[in-house]
Design an enzyme around this catalytic site. Structure first.
Site, PDB file in Angstrom:
ATOM      1  N   CYS A  13       0.858  -1.188   0.000  1.00  0.00           N
ATOM      2  CA  CYS A  13       0.000   0.000   0.000  1.00  0.00           C
ATOM      3  C   CYS A  13       0.897   1.241   0.000  1.00  0.00           C
ATOM      4  CB  CYS A  13      -0.962  -0.005   1.191  1.00  0.00           C
ATOM      5  SG  CYS A  13      -0.147   0.120   2.804  1.00  0.00           S
ATOM      6  N   ASN A  16       2.657   1.414   4.044  1.00  0.00           N
ATOM      7  CA  ASN A  16       2.994   0.152   4.736  1.00  0.00           C
ATOM      8  C   ASN A  16       2.827   0.255   6.252  1.00  0.00           C
ATOM      9  OD1 ASN A  16       5.955  -2.002   5.052  1.00  0.00           O
ATOM     10  ND2 ASN A  16       3.845  -2.633   4.822  1.00  0.00           N
ATOM     11  N   CYS A  18      -0.821   0.976   7.386  1.00  0.00           N
ATOM     12  CA  CYS A  18      -2.266   0.752   7.598  1.00  0.00           C
ATOM     13  C   CYS A  18      -2.743  -0.530   6.915  1.00  0.00           C
ATOM     14  CB  CYS A  18      -3.090   1.929   7.086  1.00  0.00           C
ATOM     15  SG  CYS A  18      -2.746   3.505   7.917  1.00  0.00           S
ATOM     16  N   ARG A  19      -2.922  -0.470   5.598  1.00  0.00           N
ATOM     17  CA  ARG A  19      -3.581  -1.572   4.885  1.00  0.00           C
ATOM     18  C   ARG A  19      -2.694  -2.787   4.680  1.00  0.00           C
ATOM     19  NH1 ARG A  19      -5.340   2.050  -0.117  1.00  0.00           N
ATOM     20  NH2 ARG A  19      -3.351   3.019   0.506  1.00  0.00           N
ATOM     21  N   SER A  20      -1.475  -2.595   4.172  1.00  0.00           N
ATOM     22  CA  SER A  20      -0.674  -3.784   3.807  1.00  0.00           C
ATOM     23  C   SER A  20      -0.196  -4.606   5.000  1.00  0.00           C
ATOM     24  CB  SER A  20       0.462  -3.428   2.852  1.00  0.00           C
ATOM     25  OG  SER A  20       1.327  -2.457   3.392  1.00  0.00           O
ATOM     26  N   ASP A 130      -7.551   3.847   1.505  1.00  0.00           N
ATOM     27  CA  ASP A 130      -6.594   4.332   2.500  1.00  0.00           C
ATOM     28  C   ASP A 130      -7.346   4.877   3.714  1.00  0.00           C
ATOM     29  OD1 ASP A 130      -4.568   5.574   3.923  1.00  0.00           O
ATOM     30  OD2 ASP A 130      -3.689   6.575   2.179  1.00  0.00           O
TER      31      ASP A 130
HETATM   32  C1  6LJ Z   1       5.366  13.951   1.140  1.00  0.00           C
HETATM   33  C2  6LJ Z   1       3.938  14.398   1.105  1.00  0.00           C
HETATM   34  C3  6LJ Z   1       3.050  13.428   1.869  1.00  0.00           C
HETATM   35  C4  6LJ Z   1      -3.032  10.038   2.321  1.00  0.00           C
HETATM   36  C5  6LJ Z   1      -0.018   8.527   4.831  1.00  0.00           C
HETATM   37  C6  6LJ Z   1      -1.973   9.548   3.213  1.00  0.00           C
HETATM   38  C7  6LJ Z   1      -1.094  10.417   3.821  1.00  0.00           C
HETATM   39  C8  6LJ Z   1      -0.962   7.710   4.179  1.00  0.00           C
HETATM   40  C9  6LJ Z   1      -0.106   9.912   4.646  1.00  0.00           C
HETATM   41  C10 6LJ Z   1      -0.910   6.321   4.335  1.00  0.00           C
HETATM   42  C11 6LJ Z   1       0.036   5.757   5.131  1.00  0.00           C
HETATM   43  C12 6LJ Z   1       5.829  13.742   2.555  1.00  0.00           C
HETATM   44  C13 6LJ Z   1       4.921  12.776   3.280  1.00  0.00           C
HETATM   45  C14 6LJ Z   1      -1.438  11.347   1.034  1.00  0.00           C
HETATM   46  C15 6LJ Z   1       0.974   6.565   5.747  1.00  0.00           C
HETATM   47  C16 6LJ Z   1       0.940   7.911   5.614  1.00  0.00           C
HETATM   48  C17 6LJ Z   1       0.655  12.153   5.382  1.00  0.00           C
HETATM   49  C18 6LJ Z   1       1.328  12.842   4.230  1.00  0.00           C
HETATM   50  C19 6LJ Z   1       2.701  12.318   4.008  1.00  0.00           C
HETATM   51  C20 6LJ Z   1      -2.752  10.900   1.268  1.00  0.00           C
HETATM   52  C21 6LJ Z   1      -3.773  11.351   0.439  1.00  0.00           C
HETATM   53  C22 6LJ Z   1      -5.078  10.946   0.656  1.00  0.00           C
HETATM   54  C23 6LJ Z   1      -5.359  10.081   1.697  1.00  0.00           C
HETATM   55  C24 6LJ Z   1      -4.346   9.651   2.531  1.00  0.00           C
HETATM   56  N1  6LJ Z   1      -0.376  11.694   0.851  1.00  0.00           N
HETATM   57  N2  6LJ Z   1       0.791  10.733   5.326  1.00  0.00           N
HETATM   58  N3  6LJ Z   1       3.543  13.258   3.266  1.00  0.00           N
HETATM   59  N4  6LJ Z   1      -1.920   8.223   3.414  1.00  0.00           N
END
Ligand code: 6LJ
Length: 158
Positions: A13, A16, A18-20, A130
Site C-alpha cells: 500500500c 505500509n 495501515c492496509r498492507s 486508505d
Molecule cells: C510527502 C507528502 C506526503 C493520504 C499517509 C496519506 C497520507 C498515508 C499519509 C498512508 C500511510 C511527505 C509525506 C497522502 C501513511 C501515511 C501524510 C502525508 C505524508 C494521502 C492522500 C489521501 C489520503 C491519505 N499523501 N501521510 N507526506 N496516506
C-alpha cells in the site's frame, strides 16, 4: 517476514503502516490456521518512503488485537528485488497499481504478478481504501475486506 517456502506474496500500500501490514497479518493467520504457512513467504511493503521504519498504525493494531490476529511489522519500501523474488504483489488501489507497474517495468527477470488484492473479493469490492485520514470503522472495513480477499486468494493458490 515469515518462513520461506515454495510460494510467495507481498502485500503493498502507500505507507505500509495501515492496509498492507493488516493484509500481511490476516493472510499469515489464515495460512497458519489452514496449516500451510510454512509453504509461504509472506511480507508487506510501501510504494512511498513516507513511513519507512515505522510500526503499524495504532488504530490498525487495536483492530487486529480485537480480532485476535497478531501483527508486527516495520515499514519498508518496495525494491526492484521484490519484483524478482515474489510470485504475487497484491496492492490496494489504482494508485498503488500504477506506482508498482511504473517501478516494475524497468526490472529485468520480473517474476511477480502485480494485482489488486480486491480482485479476489467474493463481494467484489475491488478497492481497499486508505484509512489514514479515516476512523476506527474504516480500519474495520479494511480488516473485513482483507479477510475475505486473503481467504479467497489462499484458496485460489492451494
Ligand atoms: C510527502 C507528502 C506526503 C493520504 C499517509 C496519506 C497520507 C498515508 C499519509 C498512508 C500511510 C511527505 C509525506 C497522502 C501513511 C501515511 C501524510 C502525508 C505524508 C494521502 C492522500 C489521501 C489520503 C491519505 N499523501 N501521510 N507526506 N496516506
Amino acid at each position: 517476514m515469515a518462513a520461506s517456502g515454495s510460494k510467495s506474496v507481498l502485500f503493498v500500500c502507500l505507507g505500509n503502516i495501515c492496509r498492507s501490514p493488516i493484509a500481511e497479518a490476516v493472510f499469515r493467520k489464515i495460512a497458519t490456521d489452514a496449516g500451510v504457512v510454512d509453504k509461504w513467504r509472506i511480507d508487506s511493503a510501501a510504494t512511498s518512503t513516507y513511513e519507512i521504519g515505522s510500526p503499524p498504525d495504532h488504530r490498525g493494531l487495536d483492530c487486529m488485537k480485537k480480532h485476535g490476529v497478531p501483527m508486527s511489522h516495520v515499514a519498508r519500501q518496495v525494491t526492484s528485488d521484490d519484483f524478482m523474488k515474489f510470485d504475487f504483489i497484491l496492492c490496494m488501489d489504482q494508485s498503488n497499481l500504477k506506482d508498482l507497474n511504473d517501478k516494475g517495468n524497468s526490472v529485468k527477470n520480473h517474476k511477480a504478478k502485480v494485482e489488486l488484492l480486491g480482485k479476489y473479493d467474493p463481494q467484489k469490492k475491488l478497492i481497499i481504501r486508505d484509512p489514514y485520514y479515516g476512523s476506527d470503522e474504516d480500519f474495520e472495513t479494511v480488516f473485513e475486506q482483507c479477510q475475505r480477499c486473503c481467504k479467497a486468494f489462499l484458496e485460489s493458490n492451494s
